[in-house]
Each structure stands twice: as structure tokens, then as C-alpha cells.
Design an enzyme around this catalytic site. Structure first.
Site, PDB file in Angstrom:
ATOM      1  N   SER A  54       0.852  -1.191   0.000  1.00 28.42           N
ATOM      2  CA  SER A  54       0.000   0.000   0.000  1.00 28.42           C
ATOM      3  C   SER A  54       0.885   1.237   0.000  1.00 28.42           C
ATOM      4  O   SER A  54       1.636   1.466   0.957  1.00 28.42           O
ATOM      5  CB  SER A  54      -0.886   0.014   1.242  1.00 28.42           C
ATOM      6  OG  SER A  54      -1.378   1.325   1.445  1.00 28.42           O
ATOM      7  N   HIS A 106      -1.081  -1.223  -4.431  1.00 30.85           N
ATOM      8  CA  HIS A 106      -2.350  -0.901  -3.754  1.00 30.85           C
ATOM      9  C   HIS A 106      -2.413   0.606  -3.537  1.00 30.85           C
ATOM     10  O   HIS A 106      -1.535   1.205  -2.912  1.00 30.85           O
ATOM     11  CB  HIS A 106      -2.462  -1.650  -2.425  1.00 30.85           C
ATOM     12  CG  HIS A 106      -3.795  -1.475  -1.781  1.00 30.85           C
ATOM     13  ND1 HIS A 106      -4.925  -2.156  -2.186  1.00 30.85           N
ATOM     14  CD2 HIS A 106      -4.197  -0.668  -0.768  1.00 30.85           C
ATOM     15  CE1 HIS A 106      -5.956  -1.797  -1.443  1.00 30.85           C
ATOM     16  NE2 HIS A 106      -5.543  -0.882  -0.581  1.00 30.85           N
ATOM     17  N   ASP A 133      -4.497   3.717  -2.195  1.00 28.95           N
ATOM     18  CA  ASP A 133      -5.558   4.094  -1.239  1.00 28.95           C
ATOM     19  C   ASP A 133      -6.067   5.501  -1.497  1.00 28.95           C
ATOM     20  O   ASP A 133      -5.321   6.478  -1.354  1.00 28.95           O
ATOM     21  CB  ASP A 133      -5.015   4.014   0.190  1.00 28.95           C
ATOM     22  CG  ASP A 133      -4.949   2.585   0.693  1.00 28.95           C
ATOM     23  OD1 ASP A 133      -5.935   1.854   0.522  1.00 28.95           O
ATOM     24  OD2 ASP A 133      -3.908   2.212   1.261  1.00 28.95           O
ATOM     25  N   MET A 174      -8.566   8.368  -0.306  1.00 36.23           N
ATOM     26  CA  MET A 174      -9.355   8.801   0.856  1.00 36.23           C
ATOM     27  C   MET A 174      -9.825  10.235   0.657  1.00 36.23           C
ATOM     28  O   MET A 174      -9.055  11.077   0.174  1.00 36.23           O
ATOM     29  CB  MET A 174      -8.507   8.716   2.125  1.00 36.23           C
ATOM     30  CG  MET A 174      -7.961   7.331   2.395  1.00 36.23           C
ATOM     31  SD  MET A 174      -7.046   7.313   3.943  1.00 36.23           S
ATOM     32  CE  MET A 174      -6.387   5.642   3.910  1.00 36.23           C
ATOM     33  N   HIS A 227      -8.311   1.452  -4.335  1.00 40.78           N
ATOM     34  CA  HIS A 227      -9.270   1.217  -3.243  1.00 40.78           C
ATOM     35  C   HIS A 227      -9.912   2.556  -2.912  1.00 40.78           C
ATOM     36  O   HIS A 227      -9.292   3.435  -2.317  1.00 40.78           O
ATOM     37  CB  HIS A 227      -8.491   0.631  -2.041  1.00 40.78           C
ATOM     38  CG  HIS A 227      -9.276   0.554  -0.779  1.00 40.78           C
ATOM     39  ND1 HIS A 227      -8.688   0.345   0.452  1.00 40.78           N
ATOM     40  CD2 HIS A 227     -10.613   0.636  -0.541  1.00 40.78           C
ATOM     41  CE1 HIS A 227      -9.612   0.308   1.389  1.00 40.78           C
ATOM     42  NE2 HIS A 227     -10.793   0.506   0.814  1.00 40.78           N
ATOM     43  N   MET A 229     -11.991   4.871  -0.933  1.00 43.09           N
ATOM     44  CA  MET A 229     -12.645   5.155   0.359  1.00 43.09           C
ATOM     45  C   MET A 229     -13.262   6.530   0.211  1.00 43.09           C
ATOM     46  O   MET A 229     -12.783   7.520   0.798  1.00 43.09           O
ATOM     47  CB  MET A 229     -11.598   5.106   1.483  1.00 43.09           C
ATOM     48  CG  MET A 229     -11.145   3.691   1.809  1.00 43.09           C
ATOM     49  SD  MET A 229      -9.613   3.643   2.770  1.00 43.09           S
ATOM     50  CE  MET A 229      -8.421   3.600   1.432  1.00 43.09           C
ATOM     51  N   MET A 262     -11.336  -5.395   5.079  1.00 49.38           N
ATOM     52  CA  MET A 262     -10.528  -4.508   5.915  1.00 49.38           C
ATOM     53  C   MET A 262     -10.341  -5.173   7.272  1.00 49.38           C
ATOM     54  O   MET A 262     -11.331  -5.538   7.935  1.00 49.38           O
ATOM     55  CB  MET A 262     -11.224  -3.159   6.112  1.00 49.38           C
ATOM     56  CG  MET A 262     -11.387  -2.313   4.860  1.00 49.38           C
ATOM     57  SD  MET A 262      -9.855  -1.939   4.002  1.00 49.38           S
ATOM     58  CE  MET A 262      -8.938  -1.040   5.256  1.00 49.38           C
ATOM     59  N   GLY A 283      -2.794   4.032   7.968  1.00 46.11           N
ATOM     60  CA  GLY A 283      -1.901   2.886   8.029  1.00 46.11           C
ATOM     61  C   GLY A 283      -1.399   2.693   9.453  1.00 46.11           C
ATOM     62  O   GLY A 283      -1.637   3.513  10.339  1.00 46.11           O
ATOM     63  N   ASP A 327      -6.579  -6.288   4.074  1.00 48.24           N
ATOM     64  CA  ASP A 327      -5.918  -4.976   4.156  1.00 48.24           C
ATOM     65  C   ASP A 327      -5.965  -4.454   5.583  1.00 48.24           C
ATOM     66  O   ASP A 327      -7.043  -4.173   6.106  1.00 48.24           O
ATOM     67  CB  ASP A 327      -6.649  -4.009   3.209  1.00 48.24           C
ATOM     68  CG  ASP A 327      -6.010  -2.632   3.160  1.00 48.24           C
ATOM     69  OD1 ASP A 327      -4.991  -2.390   3.830  1.00 48.24           O
ATOM     70  OD2 ASP A 327      -6.563  -1.782   2.431  1.00 48.24           O
ATOM     71  N   GLY A 337       1.182  -2.045   4.109  1.00 47.40           N
ATOM     72  CA  GLY A 337       1.707  -0.690   3.958  1.00 47.40           C
ATOM     73  C   GLY A 337       2.927  -0.468   4.817  1.00 47.40           C
ATOM     74  O   GLY A 337       4.063  -0.520   4.347  1.00 47.40           O
TER      75      GLY A 337
HETATM   76  O1  LIG Z   1      -6.483   1.070   3.545  1.00 49.63           O
HETATM   77  C1  LIG Z   1      -5.688   1.298   4.425  1.00 49.63           C
HETATM   78  C2  LIG Z   1      -6.129   2.113   5.569  1.00 49.63           C
HETATM   79  O2  LIG Z   1      -7.414   2.526   5.340  1.00 49.63           O
HETATM   80  C3  LIG Z   1      -4.276   0.810   4.307  1.00 49.63           C
HETATM   81  O3  LIG Z   1      -4.092   0.181   3.064  1.00 49.63           O
HETATM   82  C4  LIG Z   1      -3.932  -0.186   5.346  1.00 49.63           C
HETATM   83  O4  LIG Z   1      -4.165   0.233   6.627  1.00 49.63           O
HETATM   84  C5  LIG Z   1      -2.496  -0.680   5.144  1.00 49.63           C
HETATM   85  O5  LIG Z   1      -1.630  -0.172   6.056  1.00 49.63           O
HETATM   86  P1  LIG Z   1      -0.894  -1.072   7.137  1.00 49.63           P
HETATM   87  O6  LIG Z   1      -0.354  -2.286   6.418  1.00 49.63           O
HETATM   88  O7  LIG Z   1       0.164  -0.181   7.671  1.00 49.63           O
HETATM   89  O8  LIG Z   1      -1.938  -1.476   8.150  1.00 49.63           O
END
Ligand SMILES: O=C(CO)[C@H](O)[C@H](O)COP(=O)(O)O
Length: 232
Positions: free
Chosen positions: A13, A38, A40, A42, A72, A74, A143, A150, A181, A203
């Protein structure tokens, strides 16, 4: 599909990458063996954070990234951004069913644009959103943290949800990817794979590894993920 027939894909990510050097970061992580980028997205509305949009996806394609990009979303609403990400070169486009007024239509928009479509489930969102759309889904993304940031800890209840999603995929007979994720680490990736995931977003575990000055800084974490997955 049995475990033995599943191929495992790793999707770093870029949320945790250095945005000032994004093209180089993506090049390096792909050179270290990542399968998917990946991406993200937001909007500071559906989730309490603001990140990157279709212009950055297009810039990565212009930079020369040919690997699949997994956008992805969001965001709420979702449909207008679906068109923008199709044009920007996304491979997968996934969205949260609660954020779409018409889930079936949003899935169809993605597929009509030549992309692969996916639904994303927050930790407390039921899988029943899949009931009447399994034939239009190419990816299910669970999720394992609440979306927005992250570096959060993996929520253990997601393991049961993975098993249920795997049952639904096997019953459908379709080649639907099951992506996880949030909080994926070298220490837990094998257990997550055994619960049914075949595509792993990571991530902070990837982009915080190694030292800034080392161009091969992601090699060892990617190798460690593969070694764990080989045990499954
Ligand atoms: O979508 C996400 C948060 O909304 C990130 O992709 C996800 O949290 C990945 O980060 P980490 O591996 O550090 O948890």
C-alpha cells in the site's frame, strides 16, 4: 478452490510510501517482487483522511508502471471517481458498498470500463452485501482495520470473516480474489493465508522497512513474506 491451488499476491500500500519520491518507491517495491500496487484513495468525508486521486494514478502509468494498480476507493459518492480511475489506468477498482447508492450499478460501471471490480468490507460490515452481486465481483477486500490510516493493529475477528468469504467464493465457482488490508505483517501473514486470503495489502510493514539510502531496502521484507506464504 483449495489452498494448494491458490496463488498468493502481495500488494504494498503506497499510503506508507514517501510521496515526495513516489515513482521511485513504486519502482523499488516492484523490483523487490511486489505483484500489485495498492492505491488508497481517501476523501476526508467517507474516511477521516485525505490522500491521492486519479491524477496520481495516471502519473504512475506515465512514469512507466505496468504492474496492476488496485485502486481502493474510500470515498462517497463513488461513481464519478470510477470513471476517472478507469481513464487513469487502474486495473482493479474497489469500493465500499455503504458508500454507493446503487451497488450493482457501480460494479457494472467498473466492468463496462474494462476494469476488475471489487467490494470492500469494513470490520463491522456484513458480507450479505455480496448476496445478489457475486457474478459481478472480481475481488473481495476485507478490511482488518477501520479504514483511514496505516499502521493499525490487525483485528482478529477478521479471520472468521475471511473463512466465510472463502466459503462464498468457493461456492460461486468464480475466480474471485480475496484481499486483506490492514495490519498485515511477516508475523501474521501465514495465519491470514490459512484463513483464506490470497492477496495481501501491506503498507507500513513494507515501506517502513530498511534504510532510506538502500535501493534494495524492500527485498528482505518481501522475501520474508514469500517464505511465510510458502509454509501455508
Ligand atoms: O487502507 C488502508 C487504511 O485505510 C491501508 O491500506 C492499510 O491500513 C495498510 O496499512 P498497514 O499495512 O500499515 O496497516
Amino acid at each position: 478452490m483449495s489452498d494448494a491451488n491458490r496463488d498468493f499476491l502481495i500488494a504494498p500500500s503506497i499510503l506508507s510510501a514517501d510521496f515526495a519520491r513516489l515513482g521511485e518507491e513504486v519502482d523499488n517495491v516492484l523490483a523487490s517482487g511486489a505483484d500489485i500496487v495498492h492505491f488508497d484513495v481517501m476523501d476526508n468525508h467517507y474516511v477521516p483522511n485525505l490522500t491521492i486521486g486519479p491524477m496520481v494514478c495516471e502519473a504512475l502509468r506515465k512514469h512507466g508502471v505496468t504492474a496492476p494498480i488496485d485502486a481502493h476507493l474510500m470515498v462517497k459518492p463513488v461513481d464519478r471517481l470510477i470513471g476517472d480511475f478507469i481513464d487513469a489506468g487502474a486495473t482493479y477498482i474497489t469500493f465500499h458498498p455503504e458508500a454507493s447508492e446503487h451497488v450493482d450499478r457501480s460494479l457494472q460501471l467498473i466492468r463496462d470500463g474494462g476494469c476488475r471490480a471489487g467490494l470492500v468490507f469494513n470490520p463491522a460490515t456484513p458480507l450479505s452485501y455480496l448476496d445478489y452481486v457475486m457474478d459481478k465481483v472480481d475481488m473481495i477486500l476485507l478490511m482488518s482495520v477501520n479504514p483511514g490510516f496505516g499502521g493499525q493493529a490487525f483485528i482478529p475477528a477478521t479471520l472468521d470473516k475471511l473463512r466465510e468469504a472463502r466459503r462464498r467464493i468457493d461456492a460461486s465457482g468464480r475466480a474471485i480474489r480475496l484481499e486483506i488490508d490492514g495490519g498485515v505483517k511477516v508475523e501474521n501473514i501465514a495465519e491470514i493465508a490459512r484463513a483464506g486470503a490470497d492477496t495481501f495489502v501491506a503498507g507500513s510493514a513494507v515501506f517502513k522497512a530498511g534504510s532510506d539510502s538502500d535501493p534494495n531496502r524492500y527485498d528482505s521484507v518481501m522475501r520474508a513474506f514469500r517464505e511465510q506464504l510458502a509454509l501455508v
